[in-house]
Design an enzyme around this catalytic site. Structure first.
Site, short mmCIF file in Angstrom:
data_model
loop_
_atom_site.label_atom_id
_atom_site.label_comp_id
_atom_site.label_asym_id
_atom_site.label_seq_id
_atom_site.Cartn_x
_atom_site.Cartn_y
_atom_site.Cartn_z
N PHE A 68 0.91 -1.18 -0.01
CA PHE A 68 0.11 0.12 -0.01
C PHE A 68 0.84 1.30 0.11
CE2 PHE A 68 -2.26 3.07 3.02
CZ PHE A 68 -3.68 2.98 2.35
N LEU A 86 1.02 4.88 0.06
CA LEU A 86 0.23 6.04 0.37
C LEU A 86 1.44 7.29 0.86
CD1 LEU A 86 -2.29 7.94 0.73
CD2 LEU A 86 -2.46 6.94 3.05
N GLU A 138 -0.17 3.48 10.17
CA GLU A 138 -1.63 3.53 9.95
C GLU A 138 -2.17 4.54 11.02
OE1 GLU A 138 -3.67 -0.21 8.82
OE2 GLU A 138 -1.76 -1.15 8.69
C1 FAD Z 1 7.74 0.84 9.63
C2 FAD Z 1 6.99 1.43 8.85
C3 FAD Z 1 6.23 0.84 7.78
C4 FAD Z 1 5.13 1.82 7.30
N1 FAD Z 1 4.56 1.35 6.30
C5 FAD Z 1 3.78 2.02 5.47
C6 FAD Z 1 3.02 1.50 4.23
O1 FAD Z 1 3.21 0.37 3.82
N2 FAD Z 1 2.48 2.30 3.49
C7 FAD Z 1 2.33 3.52 3.74
O2 FAD Z 1 1.66 4.13 2.82
N3 FAD Z 1 2.91 4.18 4.70
C8 FAD Z 1 3.70 3.39 5.49
N4 FAD Z 1 4.19 3.98 6.66
C9 FAD Z 1 4.19 5.37 6.75
C10 FAD Z 1 3.58 5.65 8.21
O3 FAD Z 1 2.19 5.56 8.04
C11 FAD Z 1 3.85 7.07 8.77
O4 FAD Z 1 5.16 7.14 9.05
C12 FAD Z 1 2.95 7.79 9.59
O5 FAD Z 1 1.47 7.92 8.97
C13 FAD Z 1 3.33 9.07 10.26
O6 FAD Z 1 3.74 9.82 9.21
P1 FAD Z 1 5.27 10.51 9.25
O7 FAD Z 1 6.32 9.52 9.60
O8 FAD Z 1 5.33 11.61 8.13
O9 FAD Z 1 4.96 11.61 10.53
P2 FAD Z 1 4.63 13.19 10.50
O10 FAD Z 1 3.46 13.20 10.08
O11 FAD Z 1 5.76 13.95 10.30
O12 FAD Z 1 4.38 13.24 12.17
C14 FAD Z 1 5.46 13.52 13.14
C15 FAD Z 1 4.80 13.92 14.32
O13 FAD Z 1 3.90 15.11 14.41
C16 FAD Z 1 2.55 14.61 14.70
N5 FAD Z 1 1.54 14.99 14.15
C17 FAD Z 1 1.49 15.40 12.67
N6 FAD Z 1 0.35 16.01 12.14
C18 FAD Z 1 -0.37 16.07 13.44
C19 FAD Z 1 -1.51 16.78 13.83
N7 FAD Z 1 -2.44 17.14 12.75
N8 FAD Z 1 -2.01 16.64 15.21
C20 FAD Z 1 -1.15 16.56 16.19
N9 FAD Z 1 0.05 15.96 15.91
C21 FAD Z 1 0.37 15.82 14.68
C22 FAD Z 1 2.68 13.03 14.54
O14 FAD Z 1 1.69 12.39 15.36
C23 FAD Z 1 4.02 12.68 15.18
O15 FAD Z 1 4.24 12.80 16.44
C24 FAD Z 1 4.99 3.05 7.43
C25 FAD Z 1 6.00 3.79 8.52
C26 FAD Z 1 6.87 2.87 9.12
C27 FAD Z 1 7.56 3.69 10.24
#
Ligand code: FAD
Length: 386
Positions: free
Chosen positions: A122, A124, A366
């Site tokens: 997936f 995204l 997720e």
């Molecule tokens: C091992 C692993 C596997 C993954 N697998 C997939 C996959 O298969 N497919 C896929 O599409 N993605 C995948 N991901 C991505 C994952 O879904 C994202 O890392 C996650 O959604 C957070 O996004 P980010 O890392 O950009 O953090 P950011 O969005 O930059 O967040 C950083 C911090 O800010 C906080 N924050 C952000 N926005 C807000 C808000 N509006 N209010 C309050 N706090 C906020 C967050 O909670 C977090 O604490 C994976 C990630 C990892 C680490």
């Protein structure tokens, strides 16, 4: 229930024995080698684990949400890297197709996903679009009766092994938010796709994640998930997929907590200090009791939300409540397990520190805990306005 009770009990018993006899003994080796042995993957295929949530008409087990959660709770009793192998085919990698795919798309891909012949990922998240997934910039421009995809997807689970990507890309360049995004079913061998190196991670070694880069990747119109009717509606597909996916992760967190509690009780009974088992000390008992109470609460939440989903209720808020509570809960349970094991909890050979690192991820992917909180509050505010 989609299955009768005896069939479900037999399935749960089979998975329980597979976890206990085959997977648990391999945990340290998998973590050390960062690889799950191929014969174990083959056994997962023969047990039908790749197709738990895929409808029976397409070769899957067709489990409903509650049944899926119960199986995942069993799988949670070992290193979560094992679950990751089958995770995307049952969750985010297939459910978009199950929910919104055309009949031809389902017939083409789902039987191969159910058997584990192909792995679905997936795609995204992007470098600039994580929690704010709706701001994604990967584009899919209509050209010559098909689409041309350009962009980079980040941290994509199972991408190094995937044959199929569900890719979310902007089809309406006049929009910048979640509207104007479509989902595409893209063959991993399509020209214009390259994979980044596998990311080195904090935990869950054996499960692999990497970037997926699209450079002028041409796909036919038939790759549009759900066909023209679903053009610019891909973000809704992603969100629907996540409702069920969040319950799956919450169930996994409950399973891991149960394993950590079992290990903690066993160790507390064996380990002697001051002339008696540390389980006799009330301060240790308090840690055990808090973990038991919280894991029980999380299990009740997950199963209740799953049943309501199966009954047709909209469970966006309850799925977020379950994921938030269960994944934070298992973090506390893992922390207490390290404490109960004392110095041994910090040592690699006991495996507790490995779980401590492994479960950390559940609060991030997720939807982070903060995103679950925003989903819950938004639903509360909306309901109050109705
Ligand atoms: C091992 C692993 C596997 C993954 N697998 C997939 C996959 O298969 N497919 C896929 O599409 N993605 C995948 N991901 C991505 C994952 O879904 C994202 O890392 C996650 O959604 C957070 O996004 P980010 O890392 O950009 O953090 P950011 O969005 O930059 O967040 C950083 C911090 O800010 C906080 N924050 C952000 N926005 C807000 C808000 N509006 N209010 C309050 N706090 C906020 C967050 O909670 C977090 O604490 C994976 C990630 C990892 C680490």
């Amino acid at each position: 229930m989609a299955l009768d009770q005896a069939t479900l009990d037999a399935l749960l018993d089979t998975v329980r024995r597979f976890v206990r006899d085959r997977l648990v003994p391999l945990e340290a080796r998998v973590a050390r080698e960062d690889r799950i042995p191929e014969d174990v993957v083959a056994e997962m295929r023969s047990l039908g684990l790749f197709g738990m949530t895929i409808p029976e008409e397409f070769g899957g087990l067709g489990l409903n949400t509650e049944e899926e959660c119960r199986v995942v709770m069993e799988l949670g009793r070992t290193s979560p890297a094992f679950r990751s192998v089958i995770g995307t085919n049952n969750g985010i990698g297939s459910q978009g197709l199950v929910m919104d795919g055309t009949v031809q798309q389902k017939q083409h891909y789902l039987p191969k996903m159910a058997s584990g012949e192909i792995i679905g990922s997936f795609a995204l998240t992007e470098p600039g679009a994580g929690s704010d997934a709706g701001s994604l910039t990967t584009s899919a421009k209509a050209r010559d009766g098909g689409f041309v995809i350009n962009g980079t997807k980040r941290y994509i689970t199972n991408a190094p092994h995937a044959q199929l990507f569900t890719v979310f890309a902007r089809t309406d360049p006049s929009t910048s938010g979640s509207r104007g995004v479509s989902a595409f079913l893209v063959d991993a061998k399509a020209p214009g796709i390259t994979l980044g190196p596998a990311n080195r991670k904090m935990g869950q070694h054996g499960a692999h994640v990497c970037d997926v880069i699209f450079e002028d990747c041409r796909v036919p119109e038939s790759a549009l998930l759900g066909g023209q009717a679903n053009l610019n509606k891909g973000f809704q597909t992603a969100m629907k997929t996540l409702d069920r996916g969040r319950l799956h992760i919450a169930a996994l967190a409950v399973g891991c907590a149960e394993r950590l509690i079992d290990d903690s009780v066993r160790y507390a009974l064996e380990r002697r200090q001051f002339g008696e088992a540390i389980a006799q000390f009330q301060l240790v008992q308090a840690m055990l009791a808090d973990s038991r109470t919280e894991a029980y609460a999380a299990q009740c939440m997950v199963l209740d939300s799953a049943r309501r989903r199966d009954a047709g209720e909209q469970v966006t808020m309850l799925a977020s409540c379950s994921k938030l509570f269960a994944t934070e809960m298992v973090g506390r349970v893992a922390d207490r397990a390290v404490q109960i094991f004392g110095g041994a909890g910090y040592m690699e050979e006991y495996g507790i520190e490995r779980f401590y690192r492994d479960v950390r991820l559940f609060r991030i992917y997720e939807g982070t805990s903060q995103i679950q909180q925003t989903v819950i509050a938004r639903q509360m505010i909306r309901a109050a306005g109705d």
